[in-house]
Design a protein around this motif. Structure first.
Motif, PDB file in Angstrom:
ATOM      1  N   VAL A 261      -2.778  -4.614 -12.408  1.00 51.48           N
ATOM      2  CA  VAL A 261      -1.537  -5.100 -11.818  1.00 51.48           C
ATOM      3  C   VAL A 261      -1.453  -4.620 -10.374  1.00 51.48           C
ATOM      4  O   VAL A 261      -1.618  -3.420 -10.103  1.00 51.48           O
ATOM      5  N   SER A 262      -1.228  -5.549  -9.469  1.00 51.78           N
ATOM      6  CA  SER A 262      -1.059  -5.222  -8.045  1.00 51.78           C
ATOM      7  C   SER A 262       0.308  -5.677  -7.580  1.00 51.78           C
ATOM      8  O   SER A 262       0.884  -6.630  -8.125  1.00 51.78           O
ATOM      9  N   ILE A 263       0.818  -5.008  -6.576  1.00 52.10           N
ATOM     10  CA  ILE A 263       2.107  -5.365  -6.009  1.00 52.10           C
ATOM     11  C   ILE A 263       2.004  -5.203  -4.496  1.00 52.10           C
ATOM     12  O   ILE A 263       1.555  -4.163  -4.022  1.00 52.10           O
ATOM     13  N   TRP A 264       2.361  -6.262  -3.782  1.00 50.02           N
ATOM     14  CA  TRP A 264       2.203  -6.326  -2.331  1.00 50.02           C
ATOM     15  C   TRP A 264       0.759  -6.082  -1.910  1.00 50.02           C
ATOM     16  O   TRP A 264       0.477  -5.431  -0.898  1.00 50.02           O
ATOM     17  N   GLY A 265      -0.149  -6.600  -2.758  1.00 48.96           N
ATOM     18  CA  GLY A 265      -1.558  -6.520  -2.449  1.00 48.96           C
ATOM     19  C   GLY A 265      -2.209  -5.181  -2.738  1.00 48.96           C
ATOM     20  O   GLY A 265      -3.370  -4.973  -2.388  1.00 48.96           O
ATOM     21  N   ILE A 266      -1.495  -4.256  -3.391  1.00 48.38           N
ATOM     22  CA  ILE A 266      -2.019  -2.919  -3.662  1.00 48.38           C
ATOM     23  C   ILE A 266      -1.924  -2.641  -5.156  1.00 48.38           C
ATOM     24  O   ILE A 266      -0.854  -2.797  -5.751  1.00 48.38           O
ATOM     25  N   PRO A 267      -3.033  -2.228  -5.819  1.00 47.55           N
ATOM     26  CA  PRO A 267      -2.971  -1.893  -7.246  1.00 47.55           C
ATOM     27  C   PRO A 267      -1.993  -0.742  -7.500  1.00 47.55           C
ATOM     28  O   PRO A 267      -1.783   0.118  -6.636  1.00 47.55           O
ATOM     29  N   LEU A 268      -1.398  -0.735  -8.692  1.00 49.54           N
ATOM     30  CA  LEU A 268      -0.394   0.281  -9.007  1.00 49.54           C
ATOM     31  C   LEU A 268      -0.983   1.682  -9.040  1.00 49.54           C
ATOM     32  O   LEU A 268      -0.309   2.650  -8.689  1.00 49.54           O
ATOM     33  N   LEU A 269      -2.225   1.793  -9.469  1.00 49.46           N
ATOM     34  CA  LEU A 269      -2.862   3.113  -9.553  1.00 49.46           C
ATOM     35  C   LEU A 269      -4.228   3.045  -8.879  1.00 49.46           C
ATOM     36  O   LEU A 269      -5.261   3.005  -9.545  1.00 49.46           O
ATOM     37  N   ALA A 270      -4.232   3.027  -7.571  1.00 52.25           N
ATOM     38  CA  ALA A 270      -5.497   2.910  -6.843  1.00 52.25           C
ATOM     39  C   ALA A 270      -5.777   4.142  -6.000  1.00 52.25           C
ATOM     40  O   ALA A 270      -6.726   4.882  -6.222  1.00 52.25           O
TER      41      ALA A 270
ATOM     42  N   ILE B 240       4.008   3.416  -2.753  1.00 55.04           N
ATOM     43  CA  ILE B 240       4.807   2.388  -3.423  1.00 55.04           C
ATOM     44  C   ILE B 240       5.564   2.975  -4.609  1.00 55.04           C
ATOM     45  O   ILE B 240       6.754   2.691  -4.807  1.00 55.04           O
ATOM     46  N   LEU B 241       4.898   3.815  -5.388  1.00 58.09           N
ATOM     47  CA  LEU B 241       5.569   4.415  -6.547  1.00 58.09           C
ATOM     48  C   LEU B 241       6.726   5.315  -6.115  1.00 58.09           C
ATOM     49  O   LEU B 241       7.762   5.375  -6.787  1.00 58.09           O
ATOM     50  N   LEU B 242       6.580   5.994  -4.993  1.00 58.29           N
ATOM     51  CA  LEU B 242       7.661   6.851  -4.496  1.00 58.29           C
ATOM     52  C   LEU B 242       8.885   6.022  -4.113  1.00 58.29           C
ATOM     53  O   LEU B 242      10.021   6.496  -4.207  1.00 58.29           O
ATOM     54  N   LYS B 243       8.686   4.785  -3.694  1.00 57.66           N
ATOM     55  CA  LYS B 243       9.826   3.920  -3.373  1.00 57.66           C
ATOM     56  C   LYS B 243      10.670   3.673  -4.617  1.00 57.66           C
ATOM     57  O   LYS B 243      11.913   3.735  -4.574  1.00 57.66           O
ATOM     58  N   PHE B 244      10.014   3.398  -5.732  1.00 59.68           N
ATOM     59  CA  PHE B 244      10.749   3.159  -6.971  1.00 59.68           C
ATOM     60  C   PHE B 244      11.415   4.445  -7.477  1.00 59.68           C
ATOM     61  O   PHE B 244      12.537   4.403  -7.996  1.00 59.68           O
ATOM     62  N   LEU B 245      10.729   5.567  -7.333  1.00 57.51           N
ATOM     63  CA  LEU B 245      11.325   6.836  -7.767  1.00 57.51           C
ATOM     64  C   LEU B 245      12.547   7.181  -6.929  1.00 57.51           C
ATOM     65  O   LEU B 245      13.576   7.622  -7.468  1.00 57.51           O
ATOM     66  N   ARG B 246      12.464   7.008  -5.627  1.00 58.51           N
ATOM     67  CA  ARG B 246      13.610   7.331  -4.767  1.00 58.51           C
ATOM     68  C   ARG B 246      14.774   6.385  -5.007  1.00 58.51           C
ATOM     69  O   ARG B 246      15.939   6.784  -4.901  1.00 58.51           O
ATOM     70  N   ALA B 247      14.466   5.143  -5.328  1.00 60.36           N
ATOM     71  CA  ALA B 247      15.541   4.192  -5.618  1.00 60.36           C
ATOM     72  C   ALA B 247      16.308   4.574  -6.879  1.00 60.36           C
ATOM     73  O   ALA B 247      17.454   4.164  -7.056  1.00 60.36           O
TER      74      ALA B 247
END
Length: 580
Positions: A241-250, A257-264
């Motif tokens: 799974v990629s989001i904005w062209g970047i894999p979730l765990l790469a 990207i993951l920090l954005k969701f955590l901070r939100a």
């Protein structure tokens, strides 16, 4: 608002609990005196535990608030995160890895399929009992509880070999006839007759046949030894799974990207995981990847556009809602549901393309500076615009977390300030810290606080123009303040055989401007480059001029501010060697 809605529910629930307690006490009064004391002690202990948990939650919330309040110093480098945030990031990544292994990001459709077979199986399991009920109807209505035993006997008698079947069946039939006859005479006799039939027929066969069925059922249970064949098949590879062209765990970009969701979600791991999962599902349903390739036209390029960078390097996005004063543009954008849907898709496409240009490295710029121009905005009276804007905002908030570095509102009318004061109490401190509001008189100054003048478009008081050749955003401008009722001069030195080009702007103008060349040699003559004249706001936005000379000297610019207000002067220059 969520807090307000929760309070009435709690208030409504409290009386119900009190009523229940009162009823229990009334019942316990009839019981021995020792009984009521135990529940009271248990209730007190539970209340103490609940209060302790609530205190811990309050402390956690206070800690989260302090984290949100210090968001300006946040870092995207995993090694520099506080221990609590670092732990949350690791837990978040573990949840994502487990979800990828189980293909949970594409699970919603599969769950519906899985839920159907069990229901069908239950229906099949429930089908045999109706046959028993049908047979029970043949038995006398007077005794319903004793009807099942003879029915079971009948079914079991039908299963044995054909040689043994006829005898018991005839016996049962005769007895049933007798019972029916007995029912008409006396109900008690029917009970005795049925009991006798059960004793006479039931004991011998059923005892052996259940064992046979049990043994037969045990044998298929041994068969699953062949099942390892299915287990031998390798499990499917983890979902990609990629989001904005970047894999979730790469790599480190994935952490950003993951920090954005955590901070939100204030570093609440489960809430952040739910948000991420919903975002991935929404992107598939909305068709975001295919949307990037669609041609949705350029009618709205003056409404929303990217231009320059702020002083910290964030790309700047301008939203000029005043463009919708054009009735034709308004109708073409919000005239019906189809047009509003196209506008929403265009807005998402524009944002996606802008995000793809960001730098998601831990030290890079991964947020956007937003400028919202409310000059001549249609306002809240336009229902179609309000609905489309609210829909777009909801999608952006749910699926694009922490992509805004700052939200600056310029040319804000009084009614919008009043509206913001009403909704401000419902916004988090983190959100409010990103908002800046400026009245029409202060809009340019507010923009210059965050964005350099050479990066600001001319329509917003800056120097950046389309199609210019002499100067670019790389040529820094100088800012100076002209005091009221004073003359201000600016000098540019010039060498022999060279050309000087310059441009300047006075925010708001209403001043007199003139330019002249003063040679270094005493015997030289002063040359008037631009005769002094009054410049108003509507005359020129930026004055651009040049002078070529064969002798050394200086260019002197004179700005005469005869008003009672101070003015902001912007200028820059460049010396070009003479090619002759």
């Amino acid at each position: 608002m969520a807090e307000e809605t929760q309070k009435p529910e709690a208030a409504a629930a409290a009386p119900a609990e009190e009523v229940v307690v009162v009823v229990e006490k009334e019942k316990e009064e009839a019981a021995p005196p020792a009984a009521p004391e135990a529940p009271d002690a248990v209730v007190e202990e539970k209340q103490a535990e609940v209060e302790a948990v609530e205190e811990l939650k309050v402390e956690e919330k206070e800690a989260e608030v302090t984290q949100s309040a210090s968001f300006k110093d946040e870092t995207n480098i995993a090694g520099e995160l506080p221990d609590a945030q670092k732990k949350a990031l690791e837990e978040f990544k573990q949840l994502i890895q487990e979800a990828l292994n189980k293909h949970e990001f594409s699970a919603p459709p599969a769950k519906e399929k899985d839920t159907k077979p069990p229901a069908e199986e239950k229906k099949e399991e429930e089908q045999p009992p109706p046959t028993e009920e049908k047979v029970e109807e043949k038995a006398p209505e007077t005794v319903e509880t004793e009807a099942p035993p003879p029915v079971e006997v009948k079914e079991e008698e039908k299963t044995p070999p054909p040689a043994e079947a006829p005898a018991p069946e005839t016996v049962v039939e005769t007895e049933v006839v007798e019972t029916v006859a007995a029912v008409e005479d006396d109900g008690a006799k029917t009970v005795e007759a049925i009991e006798e039939s059960v004793v006479a027929v039931a004991p011998p066969p059923p005892a052996e046949k259940p064992e046979e069925t049990a043994s037969s059922s045990v044998e298929p249970e041994v068969v699953p030894k062949d099942e390892p064949k299915e287990e031998e098949a390798p499990p499917p590879p983890p979902e990609e799974v990629s989001i904005w062209g970047i894999p979730l765990l790469a790599d480190e970009r994935s952490d950003v990207i993951l920090l954005k969701f955590l901070r939100a979600r204030d570093f609440k791991v489960k809430d952040a995981f739910t948000m991420l999962k919903n975002t991935v599902v929404w992107r598939k349903e909305f068709g975001v990847e295919a949307l990037l390739e669609e041609d949705l036209g350029n009618e709205l390029e003056k409404v929303v556009f990217m231009h320059g960078f702020d002083k910290e390097g964030h790309p700047v996005c301008y939203n000029a809602y005043g463009e919708f004063q054009n009735k034709e543009l308004y109708q073409n954008t919000f005239g019906d549901d189809e047009k509003r849907s196209k506008f929403l898709r265009w807005r998402i496409q524009f944002l996606e393309k802008s995000i793809r240009k960001l730098d998601f490295s831990p030290t890079g710029i991964s947020t956007i500076f937003q400028v919202n121009d409310l000059k001549n905005s249609p306002g809240l009276g336009k229902r179609e615009l309000r609905q489309a804007t609210n829909h777009a905002l909801n999608l952006l908030q749910d699926n694009y977390p922490e992509f805004v570095a700052k939200q600056v509102f310029i040319n804000v009318p009084w009614w919008y300030l009043a509206f913001n004061m009403m909704i401000s109490p419902f916004l988090t401190q983190r959100t409010k810290s990103k908002f800046v509001f400026a009245s029409p008189a202060k809009s340019t100054d507010i923009l210059f606080r965050f964005i350099a003048p050479e990066q600001v478009p001319v329509q917003y008081g800056g120097l950046s123009r389309e199609g210019e050749q002499e100067f670019s955003v790389a040529d820094a401008a100088t800012e100076e303040i002209i005091k009221p009722a004073t003359k201000h001069t600016v000098e540019f030195p010039i060498t022999e055989k060279s050309s000087l080009v310059w441009e300047l702007r006075v925010v708001g103008w209403e001043v007199n401007y003139g330019a002249e060349f003063v040679p270094t040699a005493e015997e030289g003559y002063t040359v008037i480059v631009s005769k002094s004249r009054k410049v108003g706001p509507a005359d020129e936005t930026v004055i651009a001029d040049s002078f070529k000379t064969g002798e050394a000297g200086k260019i002197v610019l004179t700005i005469d501010n005869q008003t009672t207000k101070k003015k902001k002067l912007l200028y820059r220059s460049k010396v070009k060697p003479d090619s002759d």
